[in-house]
Scaffold this motif. Structure first.
Motif, PDB file in Angstrom:
ATOM      1  N   UNK A  69       0.835  -1.047   0.097  1.00 17.28           N
ATOM      2  CA  UNK A  69       0.093  -0.027   0.138  1.00 17.28           C
ATOM      3  C   UNK A  69       0.908   1.352   0.025  1.00 17.28           C
ATOM      4  N   UNK A  70       1.873   1.361   0.853  1.00 12.27           N
ATOM      5  CA  UNK A  70       2.950   2.489   0.927  1.00 12.27           C
ATOM      6  C   UNK A  70       3.560   2.456  -0.412  1.00 12.27           C
ATOM      7  N   UNK A  71       4.044   1.789  -1.084  1.00 12.31           N
ATOM      8  CA  UNK A  71       4.731   1.747  -2.512  1.00 12.31           C
ATOM      9  C   UNK A  71       3.791   2.305  -3.407  1.00 12.31           C
ATOM     10  N   UNK A  72       2.476   1.886  -3.480  1.00  8.72           N
ATOM     11  CA  UNK A  72       1.543   2.370  -4.447  1.00  8.72           C
ATOM     12  C   UNK A  72       1.086   3.957  -4.148  1.00  8.72           C
ATOM     13  N   UNK A  73       0.963   4.316  -2.842  1.00 14.71           N
ATOM     14  CA  UNK A  73       0.827   5.830  -2.560  1.00 14.71           C
ATOM     15  C   UNK A  73       1.993   6.621  -2.782  1.00 14.71           C
ATOM     16  N   UNK A  74       3.351   5.972  -2.537  1.00 11.96           N
ATOM     17  CA  UNK A  74       4.467   6.830  -2.771  1.00 11.96           C
ATOM     18  C   UNK A  74       4.499   7.216  -4.343  1.00 11.96           C
ATOM     19  N   UNK A  75       4.035   6.069  -5.151  1.00 13.70           N
ATOM     20  CA  UNK A  75       3.968   6.354  -6.491  1.00 13.70           C
ATOM     21  C   UNK A  75       3.058   7.540  -6.969  1.00 13.70           C
ATOM     22  N   UNK A  76       1.708   7.547  -6.417  1.00 14.96           N
ATOM     23  CA  UNK A  76       0.793   8.594  -6.348  1.00 14.96           C
ATOM     24  C   UNK A  76       1.195   9.890  -6.066  1.00 14.96           C
ATOM     25  N   UNK A  77       1.933   9.768  -4.935  1.00 13.76           N
ATOM     26  CA  UNK A  77       2.251  11.242  -4.413  1.00 13.76           C
ATOM     27  C   UNK A  77       3.598  11.930  -5.241  1.00 13.76           C
ATOM     28  N   UNK A  78       4.329  11.140  -5.781  1.00 14.62           N
ATOM     29  CA  UNK A  78       5.429  11.532  -6.895  1.00 14.62           C
ATOM     30  C   UNK A  78       4.721  12.164  -8.003  1.00 14.62           C
ATOM     31  N   UNK A  79       3.644  11.563  -8.496  1.00 17.23           N
ATOM     32  CA  UNK A  79       2.893  11.988  -9.795  1.00 17.23           C
ATOM     33  C   UNK A  79       2.520  13.291  -9.448  1.00 17.23           C
ATOM     34  N   UNK A  80       1.541  13.201  -8.384  1.00 15.70           N
ATOM     35  CA  UNK A  80       0.774  14.248  -8.152  1.00 15.70           C
ATOM     36  C   UNK A  80       1.813  15.546  -7.858  1.00 15.70           C
TER      37      UNK A  80
END
Length: 301
Positions: free
Chosen positions: A55-66
């Motif tokens: 879950x953390x890995x997926x969220x970090x990817x989202x935050x980076x893109x955002x």
């Protein structure tokens, strides 16, 4: 008491109410060091939110893109602009989940992120295959994919859970499956399910024939391979059937057997560990076995 003193008391009371209700004023922000902010959130997600690694890995990817999309500017307009970059409802839902954790919980910018709601998908009428179609389908599958089909069909477990099972997770005395240690996440909560008596014999012959040790995985193939084999048979027979559909079939059979929803949820791994711990008597393997006895006659193809 003077007017100023009364006003001070009113303001103090308002602050107490705000703190009690956890009301946070809405704020915007600008992140200068994007990399540091993402790294700090990762620590927060691990230590404070207790999220699992995936879950953390997926969220970090989202935050980076955002953050790169909006150049570190965080407000309603930048979130809307980011979400508008993709038309997929499921994609937007996943992005909003991560952004809520980051903006509301970690940065504490208020609750304005709540105005971005998850998409509400329209319910679709599912066509569930008949017993005859299920029988035709499973006969076309070979080897481990066929065994996996039978386990998913009779247990209601997910394909990801089935491929992670070890021989030691199977109890042939009551034909149960202990899947309680499979998930360490915050959304899936496998517990205990069962398989039928005819399948027990098939499984024992399969294990003995493959010489699989107790501490070894029951299957050597991955979920993707099983899914591909399902797809090939679906195309050949013209029967649309996926591993997820088998879960729906199992649920429908349980409903026909008049098993209550709370037991169906437990068998399918939709009951949280906290609920199981609090009401263990209701969810004990012995109690669930009695419920499974009601549906087992309906699971014979």
């Amino acid at each position: 008491m003077s007017s100023d003193a009364k006003l001070d008391l009113i303001l103090q009371d308002l602050n107490l109410i705000k703190n009690h209700l956890k009301i946070v004023p809405d704020k915007d922000s600008e992140i200068i060091d994007l990399k540091s902010s993402i790294s700090e959130y990762e620590t927060y997600a691990k230590e404070e939110l207790k999220l699992n690694a995936k879950t953390i890995t997926n969220q970090l990817s989202t935050l980076s893109r955002f953050l790169h999309h909006c150049n570190g500017i965080i407000n309603k307009e930048s979130v809307k602009s980011y979400l508008d970059t993709n038309e997929s409802d499921s994609w937007k839902s996943n992005q909003i989940k991560a952004l809520r954790r980051y903006i509301r919980d970690y940065l504490k910018l208020g609750n304005w992120i709540e105005s971005f709601e998850f998409s509400k998908t329209k319910a679709k009428i599912k066509h569930l295959p008949s017993d005859q179609e299920l029988l035709e389908f499973v006969k076309e599958l070979k080897g481990e994919s066929q065994i996996a089909f039978l386990l998913m069909y009779t247990s209601g477990l997910r394909i990801g859970e089935i491929v992670k099972l070890k021989v030691e997770n199977l109890n042939f005395e009551i034909n149960s499956i202990d899947a309680s240690e499979i998930h360490d996440g915050d959304t899936k909560h496998s517990w205990v399910s069962f398989f039928t008596t005819p399948l027990a014999k098939i499984l024992q012959n399969y294990i003995e024939g493959k010489y699989i040790a107790n501490n070894e995985n029951l299957f050597s193939i991955e979920s993707r391979t099983i899914q591909n084999n399902f797809k090939l048979v679906s195309e050949k027979l013209g029967i649309e059937l996926t591993p997820h559909v088998l879960r729906s079939v199992f649920t429908e059979k349980c409903t026909v057997a008049k098993i209550s929803d709370k037991y169906i949820d437990a068998l399918c791994g939709r009951t949280s560990p906290s609920i199981i711990a609090k009401h263990y008597t209701d969810y004990s393997p012995q109690k669930l076995r009695l419920q499974y006895n009601l549906v087992e006659p309906l699971l014979t193809l």
